[in-house]
Write a protein that holds these residues in place. Structure first.
Motif, PDB file in Angstrom:
ATOM      1  N   ARG A 150     -58.212  15.796  68.617  1.00  0.00           N
ATOM      2  CA  ARG A 150     -58.943  16.475  67.545  1.00  0.00           C
ATOM      3  C   ARG A 150     -58.501  15.963  66.180  1.00  0.00           C
ATOM      4  N   ARG A 151     -57.199  15.764  65.983  1.00  0.00           N
ATOM      5  CA  ARG A 151     -56.699  15.233  64.710  1.00  0.00           C
ATOM      6  C   ARG A 151     -57.268  13.841  64.462  1.00  0.00           C
ATOM      7  N   ASN A 153     -60.040  12.578  65.697  1.00  0.00           N
ATOM      8  CA  ASN A 153     -61.479  12.691  65.423  1.00  0.00           C
ATOM      9  C   ASN A 153     -61.742  13.137  63.983  1.00  0.00           C
ATOM     10  N   ARG A 154     -60.961  14.106  63.498  1.00  0.00           N
ATOM     11  CA  ARG A 154     -61.130  14.562  62.104  1.00  0.00           C
ATOM     12  C   ARG A 154     -60.836  13.422  61.136  1.00  0.00           C
ATOM     13  N   GLN A 155     -59.797  12.639  61.406  1.00  0.00           N
ATOM     14  CA  GLN A 155     -59.451  11.513  60.533  1.00  0.00           C
ATOM     15  C   GLN A 155     -60.568  10.474  60.544  1.00  0.00           C
ATOM     16  N   ASN A 156     -61.125  10.209  61.734  1.00  0.00           N
ATOM     17  CA  ASN A 156     -62.232   9.249  61.822  1.00  0.00           C
ATOM     18  C   ASN A 156     -63.437   9.731  61.017  1.00  0.00           C
ATOM     19  N   GLU A 157     -63.730  11.028  61.086  1.00  0.00           N
ATOM     20  CA  GLU A 157     -64.853  11.590  60.322  1.00  0.00           C
ATOM     21  C   GLU A 157     -64.615  11.434  58.819  1.00  0.00           C
ATOM     22  N   ARG A 158     -63.388  11.689  58.372  1.00  0.00           N
ATOM     23  CA  ARG A 158     -63.066  11.522  56.949  1.00  0.00           C
ATOM     24  C   ARG A 158     -63.241  10.074  56.516  1.00  0.00           C
TER      25      ARG A 158
END
Length: 170
Positions: A150-151, A153-158
């Motif tokens: 999840r961390r 994935n959030r970094q990739n989205e940012r």
């Protein structure tokens, strides 16, 4: 039924039951049937099967062949077992020339169970050394893995939102 009618029904008292069954067997099975069974017996080994399943197949073959010599049966069983089971039998003072069928089967099954338990212990030690004690103490390994994903994935989205090229991402 037709075989009986043609050969035995005219005068059944002249024939012995043993002869009838021998003739019936010859009539139903090809002449090389026993030779094929013997070849199957000689090639038979435990492979990946349990001891009980291997012993059962041997008993079936012995029955079909009419083999009743206990020592012959034990020799086929012994020689067909996996090598670690044969080694365990020797370690526990069993011998293929002097041990009975039941003794060999029983001890081989015990050794098979022991080997399975040892494998479980070995594999749990492997998991502990690979994943470490910290994962077990801090919760489920897979829970921690999901949190890491999840961390990421959030970094990739940012990174996508900020138009950062992949080769410049952390």
């Amino acid at each position: 039924y037709k075989y009986y009618e043609q050969k035995y029904s005219t005068n059944p008292s002249e024939h012995k039951l043993r002869d009838f069954f021998a003739d019936l067997f010859s009539h139903c099975f090809p002449p090389n049937f026993k030779s094929e069974l013997r070849e199957k017996l000689y090639a038979c080994s435990q492979g990946n099967r349990r001891v009980r399943d291997f012993a059962y197949e041997l008993v079936q073959l012995f029955t079909l062949l009419g083999e009743d010599n206990e020592q012959t049966k034990v020799l086929h069983l012994w020689d067909g077992l996996r090598s670690h089971l044969r080694e365990g039998l020797i370690t526990h003072c069993y011998h293929k020339e002097t041990s009975s069928w039941d003794e060999v089967v029983e001890m081989a099954e015990i050794l098979e169970i022991a080997a399975g338990e040892a494998e479980k212990v070995h594999s749990s030690r492997y998991r502990e050394s690979r994943f470490g004690d910290s994962n077990r103490r801090s919760g489920d390994y897979f829970h921690n893995k999901r949190a890491d994903n999840r961390r990421t994935n959030r970094q990739n989205e940012r990174n996508k939102a900020n138009n950062i090229p992949r080769n410049q991402q952390n």
